[in-house]
Design an enzyme around this catalytic site. Sequence first.
Site, PDB file in Angstrom:
ATOM      1  N   ASN A  48      -9.833 -31.550  25.970  1.00 16.23           N
ATOM      2  CA  ASN A  48     -10.164 -32.014  27.512  1.00 16.23           C
ATOM      3  C   ASN A  48     -10.927 -33.306  27.577  1.00 16.23           C
ATOM      4  O   ASN A  48     -11.305 -33.799  28.612  1.00 16.23           O
ATOM      5  CB  ASN A  48     -10.869 -30.963  28.286  1.00 16.23           C
ATOM      6  N   HIS A 134      -8.273 -20.464  37.892  1.00 17.26           N
ATOM      7  CA  HIS A 134      -9.107 -19.947  36.366  1.00 17.26           C
ATOM      8  C   HIS A 134      -9.673 -18.856  36.466  1.00 17.26           C
ATOM      9  O   HIS A 134      -9.976 -18.227  37.483  1.00 17.26           O
ATOM     10  CB  HIS A 134     -10.206 -21.224  36.288  1.00 17.26           C
ATOM     11  N   GLU A 178      -8.341 -24.769  42.758  1.00 15.99           N
ATOM     12  CA  GLU A 178      -8.582 -25.843  41.629  1.00 15.99           C
ATOM     13  C   GLU A 178      -8.151 -26.928  42.407  1.00 15.99           C
ATOM     14  O   GLU A 178      -7.046 -27.252  43.172  1.00 15.99           O
ATOM     15  CB  GLU A 178      -8.016 -25.487  40.489  1.00 15.99           C
ATOM     16  N   SER A 182      -5.589 -26.359  35.794  1.00 19.84           N
ATOM     17  CA  SER A 182      -5.708 -26.313  34.190  1.00 19.84           C
ATOM     18  C   SER A 182      -4.646 -26.270  33.258  1.00 19.84           C
ATOM     19  O   SER A 182      -4.407 -26.621  32.314  1.00 19.84           O
ATOM     20  CB  SER A 182      -6.903 -25.519  33.777  1.00 19.84           C
ATOM     21  N   ASP A 207     -12.375 -26.548  42.786  1.00 25.61           N
ATOM     22  CA  ASP A 207     -12.979 -26.788  41.284  1.00 25.61           C
ATOM     23  C   ASP A 207     -12.412 -27.993  41.034  1.00 25.61           C
ATOM     24  O   ASP A 207     -11.089 -27.970  40.828  1.00 25.61           O
ATOM     25  CB  ASP A 207     -12.444 -25.237  40.785  1.00 25.61           C
ATOM     26  N   HIS A 210     -10.963 -30.276  36.161  1.00 23.92           N
ATOM     27  CA  HIS A 210     -10.028 -31.366  35.487  1.00 23.92           C
ATOM     28  C   HIS A 210      -9.838 -32.581  36.566  1.00 23.92           C
ATOM     29  O   HIS A 210      -8.900 -33.142  35.817  1.00 23.92           O
ATOM     30  CB  HIS A 210      -8.688 -30.305  35.260  1.00 23.92           C
ATOM     31  N   LYS A 241     -15.324 -31.952  30.398  1.00 23.65           N
ATOM     32  CA  LYS A 241     -14.040 -32.486  30.267  1.00 23.65           C
ATOM     33  C   LYS A 241     -13.821 -34.124  30.176  1.00 23.65           C
ATOM     34  O   LYS A 241     -14.243 -34.668  29.038  1.00 23.65           O
ATOM     35  CB  LYS A 241     -13.129 -31.989  31.044  1.00 23.65           C
TER      36      LYS A 241
END
Length: 386
Positions: A48, A134, A178, A182, A207, A210, A241
Amino acid sequence: MQKVYILLTESLKNREKQGLLRKLYPIKERRGCKIIVNNKEYIDFSSNDYLGLSNHPQIINAAKEAVNRYGTGACASRLLSGSFEIHHKLEEEVARFKQKEKALIFNSGYQANLGILSALLSRDDCVFSDRLNHASIIDGIILSQAKIIRFKHNDTDNLKSLLEKQRKKYKKALIITETIFSMDGDRAPLKELIELKKRYDCIIMVDEAHATGIFGENGSGIVEQEGISDEIDIIMGTFSKALGCFGAYCTSDKKMIEYLINTARSFIYSTSLPPAVIASNLKAIEIIRNEKFRRETLLKNSEFFKDNLKDLGLKVRGSSQIIPLIIGDNNKTIKIAARLQRQGYFVLPIRYPTVPKNESRLRFSMTFNHSKEVIINLLDSLRKFV
């Protein structure tokens, strides 16, 4: 104790039969997009470290200077003597970076989601959670004892229907998603979620683990890119990440952050991150602002890879630097991953329960360090194996 070990052994055997037994790989060295595992060099597509910052000389120097000044550890929790000035400086910088009033640093993304959700919610409340959120989000909700109501992935019509039926039964309601998922690499319909938040009197939390460092004019994330910082109540994300460092953050208004300082158990009862880690995070934010070419190159190469996979007639998803190639069958996914590894590509199979059943995949994490030549050679290998 012997009975316990018998049960554990049976469980492991069953996992192995189903192709679900996971292993740890001892990484000897990581440089650029290459890693050494068991004395063999691979091109890594599982990391990541999206912007290639984990070995950036400026970040390494910042960490060294902090070690020389502060030592190797913080030695206490933040509410005791572990709250160095540099921790506060990072929180101020993160708040500016995310365009929010205040920020709070957590030791990991997992601890952040557990701490925020379990502090904010109780059994009288409910959470409307995207079905592909997640595991740390799910575990945080479970710990809170709030009612979890999962809506179909990125399906705002389904969410609206659930809100209509369920919202009035609970005191507080939270919508959580998110921004970049992910395992699928796609993005959430944030503006539509905000409209539902307003209509049904909810809090909304995202979130950005990423997305941080990749999207937006300053690399802050999808929230910045869509210009909706004022509309999102809580923004969580990580430094581990695209920033190539470690730790996590939560940004919100002053009252929310003060509440979390006093109630988030994963924050209260953890020794704070070492100052060297904090210094690394600070330098990484600075570099993301100054080296825009990294995210531009990353997204351009990711699009090139995805378009070529589609041209091969393969099933791919995502609209980001995360590109999942859907295989479906567990055993077939494992075999293709093994073939790629023999060709020198460190690509790992992602299987149930990390992803839904019959959606096993190869998850390609693209990074700034993957050159066009590397991508073309990988495509040649995939043409033979898939």
